[in-house]
Design an enzyme around this catalytic site. Structure first.
Site, PDB file in Angstrom:
ATOM      1  CB  CYS A   1     -45.298  -4.596  25.129  1.00 24.95           C
ATOM      2  SG  CYS A   1     -46.438  -5.502  26.188  1.00 24.95           S
TER       3      CYS A   1
ATOM      4  CG  HIS B   1     -42.066  -6.730  27.397  1.00 20.69           C
ATOM      5  ND1 HIS B   1     -42.744  -5.584  27.063  1.00 20.69           N
ATOM      6  CD2 HIS B   1     -40.868  -6.651  26.744  1.00 20.69           C
ATOM      7  CE1 HIS B   1     -42.018  -4.851  26.238  1.00 20.69           C
ATOM      8  NE2 HIS B   1     -40.861  -5.489  26.026  1.00 20.69           N
TER       9      HIS B   1
ATOM     10  CG  ASP C   1     -38.586  -4.739  23.711  1.00 20.86           C
ATOM     11  OD1 ASP C   1     -39.706  -4.495  23.218  1.00 20.86           O
ATOM     12  OD2 ASP C   1     -38.374  -4.773  24.933  1.00 20.86           O
TER      13      ASP C   1
END
Lengths: 328, 724
Positions: free
Chosen positions: B435, B479, B495
């Site tokens: 991430c 995250h 995202d």
């Protein structure tokens, strides 16, 4: 007013009676119990010892710490230890539950001596570890042997002649971890006879006795028919040492004397002495007469014992002396 | 002097031959040996913490004391103990330079425990030493909660129990050989533990847990990982492989969908070419959020594990600040104090709210700033996208996401290292990462394309505990994602990772897919490791994570949803009472029939076997008579007669103390084979025909006591005759 006091007394007695029924043997017993006395769950009591309470406090702190740090392994560990300590009370209970006090035994002794009291109990096999007997200030421990028999020996100082009732006994155990005390009070229906104390240096036996004693001293060349093997209870004074030396067994002289040679130990002849002093003197004389193997008669205020000789007669006489009523 | 006279008094009161009271008398050797073992056991788990020389010194001291005590059971001089205490303090100072830190304190406590051996001659001291040792063992569990350590420590608690057993058994009692004695004492302790387990389990499951600790956690009790204020490539990897719980959330009413659950903790705006950091400008008041019509508002309560930081993750986008916390301009929740204990806070959020519809020039500049001279290729790529959609920020974002999706990007926890131009390397050559790589690259690209963009880090998703109806978020759920500012829509969450590895976001347990572990193979060691890990995981789930929420879940399963803490206490009481009833039954149950004399049992067994073979031995018949009678009977007669004589010798000649002879007798007895009816031909034995005229009275008196009636006078005559 006095009625109210009496009423309160009655109430207390009734309450005590009830309490005794509900919680037998919690405190000292009121009534004598016939032997054998079996300890069962209704009369066994449990309390933590001082160390037990302290351990509980430590476990509480440990648990608080574990809870505070939200540390489950520590909590589990503390719980495990704490529960193990707690479970020990059941082990301890099983250890003493079912134990029964079966017999008490004491060798005769004289007032002022130490009475050696032996107590016999039996418990379930595998149990009965570290059972403590408490009596007054004395504490004695015993372990059961393989067959489950326990024996304690108590040394009781005696001061007075007559019946000695040991009174309240406590049987308790702290096994296995010493965290809990499990106990029961017992009051066995049993008493020991304490003979009167003998006078320390009594005057010699009355007249007839002296003659007889003199005669025994002379009779070194007695006929062999008057000898017989030693039996338990024969006084040492009657052992024929010369004859014994020639034989494998101890030989005792059988003394045959006419009636008229008997000693009479007469209570009334000692009028000059105090009540207990008379008893002490008579006791000393009985012992002396038995020691030298005389035949004697004991004349008491309301009884006449003998003439007879031997240990059984001595025991009868001592018993009668021990049980003479108190002066006045 | 006072001591002497008191002891004398006690002895006089107890009578001359009274056994020593266990609480007053001295320790016997067994108890002292156990005590030494207890102390050494308590020191063992300290091994990782203490310097090796210090631990060896403690052990050596304990061993020396044991040897000395074995030779001469007397207390040591007070001065020696004092000197040793000084030595101990000196040693701790030498090792740590202080007495005040936690490890130094532990070392000192271990030293004092050993000194207790030197000082304590009384059972009372020994008892206290045992408790202290247990306390130390529990403290060892605070440092290491693993299954292995817990088992290890539990076993190490046993010598303490054995010590207590030995202490209460002190004194003259059964004369047992030492080995048997020691085994017996240890056995009692182990048995107590086994019997205690149900009770311990009840207590463990039902004791209400503290929601907040009563006092602070010790330093370094758990090594804390958590979100950090700086994000550089690879910096989050420790977090992502850490499966410990980070926080638990229960929603009041409806919960958002799992994929919409973004827990916002930190907003990183500054970029130095490698790392993203927070804006250094002091936070301003939270901007007003605009709630579109029909936007859902979620109320929730979070229980967060201690992190030692002040960031409170809140569901995107938080509407209200939790108690004792603030929300700043970037909607970061900040607690008033670092979270050093488990903290519970409540808030409400609206994912569809609109944030900062007007972006002032300063903040716009902050969110567009890029260091000069880094990542030229990426800059060029972004400007190409911008040129394709000069006025449409949304289209640029879509282009970027499509790029991530269509180019061969990989999601992995073990990406190749990146060079100075980290975004360039990532975008063109390595194309592998997790991430934070994607968030970092996306933010760089968007800023290069002129769209204000920042990195948000926090947690995403979570594990829904259906029974407990709460969400569990682990550190591995950490995250990083982005927010881009679009005119008319404010900050919009983007995202990029979800376009690479959708399973990372949309499925539970999908994370493992991206992780390649050293032990993922199928070799024996790997499989063993995996099994071990599984057991460890079970332990973790069943024990370490058992908390108030799981407790409630347990209640629910028992059908007691409404119970609450009070119900828990009531249930605890019920459980304890039940456990006690069971234990009480065990304590009161009648014991097995008395075992009696083993030799006598053998004899009875032989008689029973003879009876089955057809010869019922009458009660009055003793072994010698039986031997005479049976010697000539059949093929077994001689052997049975020999056994009878053997029994007689063992029982009445006092030979049963001879273990070897006893064993021999038993072996012969077991070797005897008698078929049914083998002795049926023998005549019924009759009393008047018994051939006992030459029997020694000592033997017949004992064996014939049951039939004293008719034999009495006869035997009296016998006794006389044998005398003469």
């Amino acid at each position: 007013m006095s009625g109210a006091v009496a009423g309160r007394g009655r109430l207390r007695a009734a309450l005590g009676h009830q309490l005794e029924r509900w919680l037998p043997a919690l405190l000292r017993r009121r009534h004598d119990e016939p032997l054998p006395i079996r300890l069962h769950r209704r009369r066994l009591y449990v309390l933590p010892t001082g160390f037990g309470l302290f351990a509980a406090l430590v476990f509480f702190v440990m648990q608080l710490g574990a809870l505070n740090y939200n540390n489950n392994p520590a909590l589990l560990f503390t719980f495990m230890l704490g529960a193990a300590c707690f479970v020990s009370v059941f082990r301890g209970f099983r250890n003493i539950n079912g134990l029964s006090l079966e017999a008490l035994r004491a060798l005769p002794c004289h007032a002022g001596d130490v009475l050696e009291l032996t107590l016999h109990a039996r418990c379930r096999p595998g149990q009965g570890q570290r059972i403590r007997l408490e009596h007054l200030d004395a504490r004695v421990q015993a372990d059961a042997d393989d067959s489950g028999a326990l024996t304690w020996t108590l040394k009781l100082p005696t001061t007075r002649r007559g019946w000695l009732h040991p009174g309240d006994l406590a049987l308790s155990t702290r096994w296995p971890l010493g965290l809990f005390q499990i106990w029961s009070w017992l009051r066995p229906d049993w008493r020991a006879l304490v003979y009167p104390a003998a006078e320390r240096q009594p005057p010699p036996l009355p007249q007839a006795g002296r003659q007889a004693a003199a005669r025994t001293a002379r009779s070194g060349d007695e006929d062999l028919r008057m000898l017989r093997p030693y039996q338990p209870g024969d006084g040492l004074g009657r052992v024929a040492w010369k004859a014994s030396a020639r034989s494998a067994d101890l030989i005792v002289r059988e003394l045959e004397r006419p009636e008229g040679q008997d000693v009479v130990l007469d209570w009334h002849a000692l009028a000059g002495l105090g009540y207990e002093q008379r008893i002490a003197r008579l006791t000393a004389w009985v012992l002396e007469a038995q020691r030298v193997g005389l035949r004697w008669t004991l004349q008491l205020p309301d009884a006449r014992l003998g003439p007879d000789l031997g240990q059984a007669h001595a025991a009868r006489c001592l018993r009668a002396l021990a049980l003479l009523p108190e002066a006045g | 002097m006072a001591v002497i006279s008191r002891r004398w008094n006690r002895r006089r009161l107890a009578g001359p031959r009274a056994a020593p009271d266990p609480v007053q008398g001295g320790l016997d050797l067994t108890a002292f040996s156990w005590l030494t073992a207890t102390v050494c056991a308590a020191l063992l788990p300290l091994a990782p913490q203490l310097p090796a020389w210090f631990l060896s010194m403690l052990m050596a001291l304990a061993a020396l004391r044991w040897l000395q005590r074995r030779r001469r059971p007397r207390p040591l001089s007070r001065w020696l103990v004092l000197a040793l205490t000084a030595l101990m303090v000196g040693a701790v100072l030498l090792a740590y330079g202080t007495l005040l830190t936690r490890t130094a304190g532990t070392a000192l406590l271990g030293g004092l425990l050993v000194l207790k051996l030197f000082e304590g001659e009384r059972p009372r001291d020994a008892c206290l030493t045992v408790l202290l040792a247990w306390f130390l063992l529990m403290a060892a569990l605070l440092d290491d909660q693993s299954l292995l350590n817990t088992l290890f420590v539990s076993v190490l608690a046993l010598p303490g129990l054995a010590t207590l057993v030995a202490l209460t058994s002190t004194g003259a009692g059964r004369r047992e050989p030492p080995r048997q004695l020691i085994a017996g004492q240890l056995g009692v302790g182990a048995m107590l533990i086994v019997q205690a387990l149900p009770l311990a389990l009840v207590g463990f499951l039902l004791l209400p847990r503290l929601a907040t600790p009563l006092w602070g956690l010790p330093e370094a009790a758990v090594d804390r990982t958590g979100l950090s204020e700086r994000m550089s490539p690879g910096s989050m990897i420790d977090l992502l492989i850490d499966d410990r719980p980070a926080m638990r959330v229960s929603f009041e009413g409806e919960a958002p969908a799992r994929e919409a659950m973004y827990w916002r903790a930190l907003v990183l705006t500054e970029f130095d070419g490698r790392s993203w950091t927070r804006l250094q400008i002091p936070g301003q008041a939270a901007p007003a959020l605009r709630l579109p019509a029909g936007a859902g508002v979620y109320r929730y309560e979070v229980i967060i594990e201690p992190t030692d930081t002040r960031w409170l993750p809140l569901l995107d986008l938080p509407l209200t600040e939790p108690q004792d916390a603030t929300l700043d301009q970037d909607l970061q929740g900040t607690a008033a104090r670092p979270v050093s204990t488990i903290l519970r806070y409540a808030s409400q959020s609206a994912p569809q709210a609109l944030l900062e519809l007007e972006l002032d020039p300063l903040r716009r500049a902050q969110n567009l700033r890029l260091p000069q001279g880094f990542n030229p290729a990426s800059r060029e790529l972004a400007q190409r996208w911008r040129a394709a959609h000069p006025d449409d920020d949304g289209a640029v974002i879509d282009t970027a996401l499509r790029y991530f999706r269509e180019q061969p990007f990989i999601y992995t926890y073990v990406p190749p290292l990146l060079g100075r131009d980290s975004v360039d390397d990532f975008m063109s050559s390595t194309r592998a990462g997790f991430c934070e790589h994607y968030a970092s690259a996306f933010a760089f690209l968007m800023r290069a394309a002129g769209i204000p963009t920042r990195v948000v880090i926090g947690y995403q998703g979570g594990f829904h505990n259906r029974a407990g109806n709460y969400w569990l978020l682990r550190y591995s759920d950490a995250h990083a994602w982005n927010e881009s500012w679009l005119p008319g829509r404010g900050w919009v969450r983007v995202d990029p990772t979800s376009h690479i590895a959708p399973e990372r976001i949309f499925t539970e347990g999908g994370r493992a897919a991206g992780r390649s572990s050293r032990f993922d193979g199928s070799s024996l060691i790997s499989r063993l490791y995996q099994q071990f890990d599984r057991v460890g995981h079970l332990w973790r789930r069943a024990v370490l994570e058992f908390n108030a929420a799981r407790q409630m879940e347990l209640l629910e399963r028992l059908g007691l949803e409404q119970a609450g803490p009070h119900g828990l206490v009531a249930l605890l009481a019920v459980g304890i009472v039940l456990a006690m009833l069971g234990l009480g039954w065990m304590a009161l149950r009648p014991s097995s029939p008395p075992s009696g004399d083993p030799l006598l049992r053998d004899w009875q067994g032989l008689r029973r076997r003879l009876a089955r073979a057809g010869f019922a031995v009458p009660t009055w018949m003793g072994p010698r008579e039986l031997a005479q009678r049976i010697a000539a009977a059949g093929p077994h007669g001689a052997e049975i007669a020999a056994l009878c004589r053997g029994f007689e010798a063992l029982r009445y000649a006092g030979l049963d103390a001879d273990q070897q002879r006893l064993e021999q007798f038993r072996r012969r007895l077991h070797a005897l084979r008698l078929s049914r009816g083998a002795l049926a031909g023998l005549a019924e034995p009759r009393l008047n025909s018994h051939p006992g005229l030459d029997i020694q009275p000592a033997v017949s008196g004992l064996t014939l006591s049951g039939a004293a009636g008719p034999l009495g006078p006869d035997h009296a005559g016998l006794a006389r005759r044998s005398r003469s």
